[in-house]
Scaffold this active site. Structure first.
Site, short mmCIF file in Angstrom:
data_model
loop_
_atom_site.label_atom_id
_atom_site.label_comp_id
_atom_site.label_asym_id
_atom_site.label_seq_id
_atom_site.Cartn_x
_atom_site.Cartn_y
_atom_site.Cartn_z
N LYS A 253 -0.08 4.50 4.76
CA LYS A 253 -0.93 3.52 5.46
C LYS A 253 -0.20 3.02 6.71
O LYS A 253 0.96 2.60 6.64
CB LYS A 253 -1.28 2.36 4.54
N HIS B 114 0.84 -1.20 0.00
CA HIS B 114 0.00 0.00 0.00
C HIS B 114 0.88 1.25 0.00
O HIS B 114 2.10 1.17 0.15
CB HIS B 114 -0.91 0.03 1.22
#
Length: 252
Positions: free
Chosen positions: A142, A138
């Site tokens: 994140k 990600h």
């Protein structure tokens, strides 16, 4: 219809949800953000819950209890897409589901929810001599690892392998404890963070001489926003109190 109330309206997902709702001519009742940003006339979660037909929450675990309290007090259904939840958070969700209809999911995309079924079936049919690893990547911002979607896919692998619940075979200790032999039947995770990646997930089944790779690549947050709006509209169709999943929403 007064519309959807967006909790976390100025965040990445909040903005994407607002854009998708506008594109689909779905009414927005308003939105609030922890930084004080407000869309519409409502400045608190309670006020927004009173005004909206349904809430969508992609905020933080710390905010969840208050949002659930507001939803329950107003009798307003809610879609929960927040990740990084603890067992205590899930207990709060279970309690709220006794009084209101809610959808809790770590991923709202059709593709990921189809992938869940493939992972469960593969885990069911392949023996414990097939190692399972889940690799996810990600964007650099994140915070939670593994991702909620990785845990969702891992839960499907657990179920396929006949585990008592969706976590029993999960193993996160390979990096923490240093080099050690892999446990047969364990489901292992690896997390990568960098760039602007919306979400890549791969489930690898590996045995001697061959390997199966099942994966999903999200190219835009719009796919998650579309799923969240779909789940919200589904909840407004007279659903009984209960805890639902995207499989229920999508009829899978």
């Amino acid at each position: 219809m007064s519309g959807i109330g967006i909790l976390g309206v100025s965040g990445r997902m909040g903005r994407a949800i607002a854009n998708i709702a506008a594109a689909q001519d779905v009414a927005i009742a308003g939105g609030i953000d922890r930084n004080g940003e407000v869309h519409g006339d409502h400045t608190t979660a309670a006020g927004l819950a009173d005004a909206a037909d349904v809430l969508i929450d992609f905020t933080s675990p710390e905010a969840l209890a208050g949002h659930l309290d507001a939803a329950v007090a107003a009798g307003t259904p809610i879609v929960i897409g927040t990740t990084g939840l603890s067992p205590e958070h899930h207990a709060l969700i279970d309690a709220a589901a006794q009084k209101i209809a809610l959808v809790q999911t770590y991923n709202t995309s059709l593709g990921v929810n189809m992938l869940r079924g493939l992972v469960e079936e593969a885990a069911r049919r392949l023996g414990p001599d097939w190692d399972i690893d889940i690799v996810e990547m990600h964007h650099r911002h994140k915070l939670d690892t593994p991702s909620g979607t990785a845990l969702l896919l891992g839960a499907s692998a657990n179920i396929g392998r006949g585990a008592a619940d969706g976590r029993a075979l999960n193993r996160f200790d390979r990096m923490q404890e240093g080099p050690h032999e892999r446990e047969e039947g364990g489901i292992y995770y690896a997390s990568l963070r960098g760039g602007s990646v919306a979400g890549d997930h791969q489930v690898i089944f590996a045995t001697d001489g061959e390997r199966i790779e099942l994966g999903h690549r999200a190219e835009s947050r719009a796919i998650f926003a579309k799923g969240a709006v779909k789940a919200a509209l589904w909840l407004t169709q007279g659903r009984a109190p209960g805890r639902y999943t995207m499989a229920d929403v999508l009829g899978l």
